[in-house]
Design a protein around this motif. Structure first.
Motif, PDB file in Angstrom:
ATOM      1  N   UNK A  41       0.814  -1.221   0.000  1.00 32.87           N
ATOM      2  CA  UNK A  41       0.000   0.000   0.000  1.00 32.87           C
ATOM      3  C   UNK A  41       0.840   1.260   0.000  1.00 32.87           C
ATOM      4  N   UNK A  42       2.104   1.169   0.433  1.00 31.77           N
ATOM      5  CA  UNK A  42       2.970   2.352   0.446  1.00 31.77           C
ATOM      6  C   UNK A  42       3.497   2.594  -0.970  1.00 31.77           C
ATOM      7  N   UNK A  43       3.296   3.845  -1.464  1.00 38.91           N
ATOM      8  CA  UNK A  43       3.706   4.124  -2.841  1.00 38.91           C
ATOM      9  C   UNK A  43       4.759   5.218  -2.872  1.00 38.91           C
ATOM     10  N   UNK A  85       4.839   8.631  -0.737  1.00 36.50           N
ATOM     11  CA  UNK A  85       3.665   9.490  -0.884  1.00 36.50           C
ATOM     12  C   UNK A  85       2.846   9.440   0.406  1.00 36.50           C
ATOM     13  N   UNK A  86       2.555  10.615   0.986  1.00 31.61           N
ATOM     14  CA  UNK A  86       1.742  10.681   2.210  1.00 31.61           C
ATOM     15  C   UNK A  86       0.666  11.738   2.047  1.00 31.61           C
ATOM     16  N   UNK A  87      -0.373  11.622   2.894  1.00 30.53           N
ATOM     17  CA  UNK A  87      -1.354  12.682   3.005  1.00 30.53           C
ATOM     18  C   UNK A  87      -0.661  13.867   3.686  1.00 30.53           C
ATOM     19  N   UNK A  88      -0.738  15.088   3.117  1.00 29.64           N
ATOM     20  CA  UNK A  88       0.074  16.198   3.650  1.00 29.64           C
ATOM     21  C   UNK A  88      -0.327  16.611   5.066  1.00 29.64           C
ATOM     22  N   UNK A  89      -1.532  16.310   5.498  1.00 30.29           N
ATOM     23  CA  UNK A  89      -1.953  16.694   6.840  1.00 30.29           C
ATOM     24  C   UNK A  89      -1.562  15.617   7.857  1.00 30.29           C
ATOM     25  N   UNK A  90      -1.969  14.374   7.583  1.00 31.30           N
ATOM     26  CA  UNK A  90      -1.790  13.315   8.584  1.00 31.30           C
ATOM     27  C   UNK A  90      -0.475  12.561   8.433  1.00 31.30           C
ATOM     28  N   UNK A  91       0.194  12.726   7.309  1.00 28.70           N
ATOM     29  CA  UNK A  91       1.425  11.987   6.982  1.00 28.70           C
ATOM     30  C   UNK A  91       1.154  10.475   6.879  1.00 28.70           C
ATOM     31  N   UNK A  92      -0.093  10.106   6.572  1.00 28.05           N
ATOM     32  CA  UNK A  92      -0.411   8.695   6.408  1.00 28.05           C
ATOM     33  C   UNK A  92      -0.108   8.285   4.968  1.00 28.05           C
ATOM     34  N   UNK A  93       0.469   7.082   4.778  1.00 26.49           N
ATOM     35  CA  UNK A  93       0.754   6.577   3.431  1.00 26.49           C
ATOM     36  C   UNK A  93      -0.487   5.884   2.891  1.00 26.49           C
ATOM     37  N   UNK A  94      -0.334   5.256   1.752  1.00 23.17           N
ATOM     38  CA  UNK A  94      -1.433   4.498   1.173  1.00 23.17           C
ATOM     39  C   UNK A  94      -1.882   3.340   2.050  1.00 23.17           C
TER      40      UNK A  94
END
Lengths: 441, 457
Positions: free
Chosen positions: A381-383, A391-400
């Motif tokens: 899931x990590x891309x 690649x992460x969500x810019x707010x939460x820093x969560x990956x795919x």
């Protein structure tokens, strides 16, 4: 802790502190100059949004412990950031005094005074800056990959909230670039390791082991409630030109690491050094070589000075220390006499176009670092983006992968320590937010 | 250059700058150095029967890096033998005949007053100052402020002094009273030739939080002292102005004292009625040398304003000190922020939001006023302002966030202009109207003074 790493003499010991610690009187005098702006531009300029006017006012009233708390609440690595942050382009650069054409407040030095004073007092058994919440039955387990600033920050904030972070580090020494990559005149290895010790004292566990080799990603995903990837960057990039392989050509970050940790490193016989690159690592290496007494240090950059990505204030310092700059020079081949490096053949562009041989005994490559694509790819899931960044969500820093977060150089391609801390803190915050509250600690 | 010379009830001095009775006037050697530096007069450290002093004696209030904004002492009158002081006064007077030397006195009985006045005047001194002001130590022995706080006693001792004195008698008043006119009247009625004020204010300057002893500390105890320095200037100006506008007291010349550090301070005292000014704390901080700037600055000011003599400045502002009820209720100012000068500190914004009337807004939009509402008061909508950002014209080309004043809401309180660190950035500008002058007293006279919304509406 880490005593064996610090025993013996290393080259970095020869490089003194460029900005020594304030005495209490000096700190108070500078703190009292602060206007105590509201909605202050210095806070807006700080990636971790430290409440700078508040901590400075606390120094002015002799509440140094409170000042350190204000700093570390937002930036748990506020001590090293005080010393390594490019304050000239962040908080200090945005101080309103600049707009008044007056000397800005030395925020970095004040931050160092507050954090160093309070951390040393705590280390000596004095008052605790923070008391972590006790880990209750709802405490979560988080595995953090890499013991650099991003992971350390994330782990510290998790520990303060009563969770159980475990950091996995493949190297012998924790701290990431704070330990092995920061210019010694900004931060010495011992100081970086003291800060790591503080983070561990909050309830963070450190294990040695490389994910993908000794440590299996599947097991981490199974055993832990969340994973944080603070991978940093990989090996120094190579030029890909003839003659590059062999002695006398060094990767910049590898060289700085030896400077800070390797007792056997000497610069004997190095009279002329060429540093290839125009970024901050290139400037760091050039300044370190010049300060260590190499008589002729030149930076070789393929475009003109104005295009350099290194900070202008750092380059100005380098020039004052005698570092030369060769502009518009593209390396073509490393020249050797047998094994020994003789110099670098470059192609000069622009008005004086042509080939030129620059003579040197050592060549240092500071043209970026590779991305650690392999480790990130082990987690489903990590891309990665086209540059190789996670690649992460810019707010939460969560990956795919919803269980996996990431921060620091592995998501931004190489920024400041303070950016890594912001990533780690925000990832911790969102992990805690996203866990069902009934089960949280 | 304007004429700075002074004649205060017969005491002549080359300029209005005198040293107050205090450590800087403790000895002849000091006073002569002070006269060499440019001081026009000196009031000698109070003579009386010698005392013993304690150690330590001084304390200070620092504020945000500024040392000695306020100063406090528990030192008593002179601790040198009377004979030594008198000999030195005579020597100073002989060497500096054109400078003013005033002898400050504090004794108890009528006989003592008679004797000390005679011996003081025998030195050739120009005048006497009766110390009825010292609020620490001496007052416990029935002298100093113990006299100044009892108008009847003050009047009686003043009349004794006048009975014995051949030179002018100044009465130095204590500010530690409810109404400065009471001791002022007593001094006039006792026959004083002039007044000086203020003496120090009874005070505790601080507490040693480790030892739990007030400051300054004398072993394990402390006591109250007398407070002076720049912080007390407004109190002194008020008491001076009260005496200067009262018809009974303003017949006497006044020597103004209290926090004077610069020529500007001195000019303010003179504008409110002082004939001379006395300085102590600023000299204790920086030395006699400050008088050079005081003389230059004052004469420069007088020249710029076309005044030929310092006498022309005296009392000029007294007539404009009025009762609140005489002020114009229709006069109105609003704050104007000069974007060219703003440095974006937002101190005006936070001061107005938390400490005043919520009329200044961040450039991004209106502040949140009462109870989290987007705005407040009579005008619920804040119109978008044309000046949101200002780009500095210098090469840095920096962008500064300039706050916005809602002029319809601004009540003209001055707070933003007072907190703004940049000179000339926030101006309070008059908003003209055609309502004419109307004071509270005018409304009372017309019967239009009722403001709705009170207890019985």
């Amino acid at each position: 802790m880490f005593d064996s790493a610090l025993s013996g003499v290393r080259l970095e010991d020869q490089l003194p502190d460029a900005k020594p610690l304030y005495t209490p009187g000096q700190a108070r005098a500078e703190a009292e100059r602060c206007l105590y702006c509201s909605d202050a531009p210095c806070v807006r300029a700080c990636p971790t949004e430290i409440d700078i006017p508040t901590f400075i006012k606390k120094i002015a009233t002799d509440n140094v412990l409170g000042a350190a708390r204000t700093i570390l609440k937002q930036n748990i690595l506020g001590y090293s950031c005080a010393r390594v942050c490019p304050v000239e382009v962040l908080c200090v650069g945005s101080c309103v005094y600049n707009d008044w054409h007056r000397e800005p407040i030395p925020i970095g030095k004040l931050q160092r005074f507050a954090t160093e004073t309070a951390l040393e007092e705590e280390a000596r058994g004095g008052p605790r800056i923070f008391t972590p919440k006790p880990a209750g039955p709802g405490a979560r387990r988080v595995a953090l990959v890499g013991a650099g600033p991003a992971s350390l920050a994330c782990a510290a904030y998790l520990a303060l909230e009563g969770h159980r972070p475990v950091i996995f580090e493949k190297r012998a020494l924790p701290g990431g670039l704070n330990s092995t990559g920061v210019a010694p005149y900004k931060l010495h290895l011992a100081d970086a390791l003291a800060e790591v010790s503080y983070v561990l004292s909050l309830g963070v566990e450190l294990r040695q082991g490389a994910v993908g080799e000794g440590v299996s990603p599947e097991e981490l995903l199974q055993e832990y409630d969340a994973i944080f990837l603070g991978l940093g960057l990989g090996e120094d990039n190579r030029l890909g030109i003839p003659g590059e392989d062999g002695p006398g050509v060094y990767g910049a970050t590898a060289f700085i690491e030896r400077l800070k940790t390797d007792q056997s490193l000497t610069l004997n016989g190095l009279r002329r050094a060429l540093v290839v690159g125009g970024g901050n690592t290139a400037i760091d290496v050039a300044r370190e070589l010049a300060q260590l007494g190499v008589p002729d240090v030149a930076m070789v950059y393929r475009r003109e000075r104005a295009s350099m990505s290194g900070y202008a204030h750092e380059m100005a310092q380098a020039r004052m220390e005698g570092v030369r700059l060769v502009e518009r020079a593209t390396p073509l081949a490393v020249l050797r006499d047998g094994e020994r490096v003789r110099g670098l053949r470059v192609a000069i562009s622009g008005p004086e176009a042509g080939e030129q041989d620059l003579l040197a005994e050592g060549i240092f490559l500071a043209i970026g670092q590779s991305k650690l694509r392999a480790v990130a790819s082990l987690f489903p899931g990590v891309t990665l983006d086209s540059r190789g960044c996670v690649v992460v969500d810019p707010i939460s820093r969560r990956t795919g992968n919803p269980k996996v977060y990431a921060g620091g150089d592995c998501i931004n391609g190489g920024k400041e320590v303070v950016n890594a801390v912001a990533d780690g803190r925000e990832a911790a915050r969102h992990m805690i937010q996203d866990w069902p509250t009934a089960e949280a600690a | 250059m304007a004429d700075l010379s002074i004649d205060m009830c017969g005491i002549k001095s080359p300029n209005p700058f005198w040293l107050a009775s205090a450590p800087p006037t403790n000895s002849g050697e000091q006073v002569m150095r002070a006269f060499d530096a440019g001081w026009g007069g000196a009031v000698w450290k109070t003579l009386g029967n010698p005392i013993v002093n304690v150690s330590s004696r001084f304390g200070a209030v620092d504020y945000n890096g500024q040392k000695m904004m306020g100063f406090n002492n528990i030192e008593l009158i002179t601790d040198r033998p009377l004979e030594v002081n008198l000999r030195e006064i005579a020597e100073v007077k002989k060497r500096y005949p054109k400078h003013a030397v005033i002898v400050s006195l504090m004794v108890e009985s009528k006989q003592e007053w008679k004797d000390i006045i005679r011996r003081s005047e025998d030195t050739g001194a120009d005048g006497l100052e009766l110390n009825f002001g010292c609020p620490h130590g001496m007052c416990e022995r029935g002298m100093g402020s113990a006299v100044g706080q009892e108008p009847a006693v003050l009047k009686e001792i003043t009349s004794w002094a006048k009975e014995f004195a051949r030179t002018p008698v100044l009465v130095k008043l204590t500010p530690n009273v409810g109404d400065i006119l009471e001791p002022g009247y007593a001094a006039v009625d006792g026959g004083a030739d002039g007044l000086s004020l203020i003496n120090t204010i009874k005070s505790i300057v601080g507490v040693d939080l480790e030892r739990m002893v007030p400051l300054p500390r004398v072993g394990q105890f402390s006591t109250n002292g007398g407070y002076c320095g720049p912080a007390v200037k407004p109190i002194a100006l008020h008491m001076l102005a009260v005496l200067a506008r009262d018809r009974h007291t303003n017949r006497l010349p006044i020597s103004g004292i209290g926090g004077i550090s610069t020529w500007r301070d001195a000019a303010e005292f003179i504008a409110l009625g002082a004939t001379t000014v006395q300085v102590c704390t600023a000299v204790m901080h920086y030395g006699y040398r400050i008088v050079e700037d005081m003389i230059e600055g004052l004469s420069g000011y007088l020249d710029r304003h076309g005044m030929k003599s310092v006498k022309e400045l005296r009392g000029r502002a007294v007539g404009n000190y009025r009762e609140w009820g005489e002020l114009d209720l229709n006069y109105n100012v609003v704050a104007k922020i000069n974007g060219d000068r703003c440095i974006g500190c937002q101190l005006c914004y936070i001061a107005c939001l938390d400490g005043a009337h919520q009329c200044i807004h961040l450039p991004e939009g209106p502040c949140r006023g009462w109870h989290g509402e987007p705005d407040h008061g009579k005008h619920p909508r804040l119109e978008p302002s044309p000046v949101l950002f200002h780009r500095h014209p210098d090469p840095s080309n920096r962008q500064v966030r300039v706050p916005v004043v809602d002029e319809r809401e601004c009540i003209g309180c001055n707070l933003c202009a007072l907190v703004c660190p940049v000179e000339g950035c926030i101006e309070m500008v008059e908003v003209p109207n055609n309502q004419g002058f109307e004071s509270w007293q005018d409304r009372v006279a017309k019967g239009t003074d009722k403001v709705p919304g009170g207890l019985y509406d």
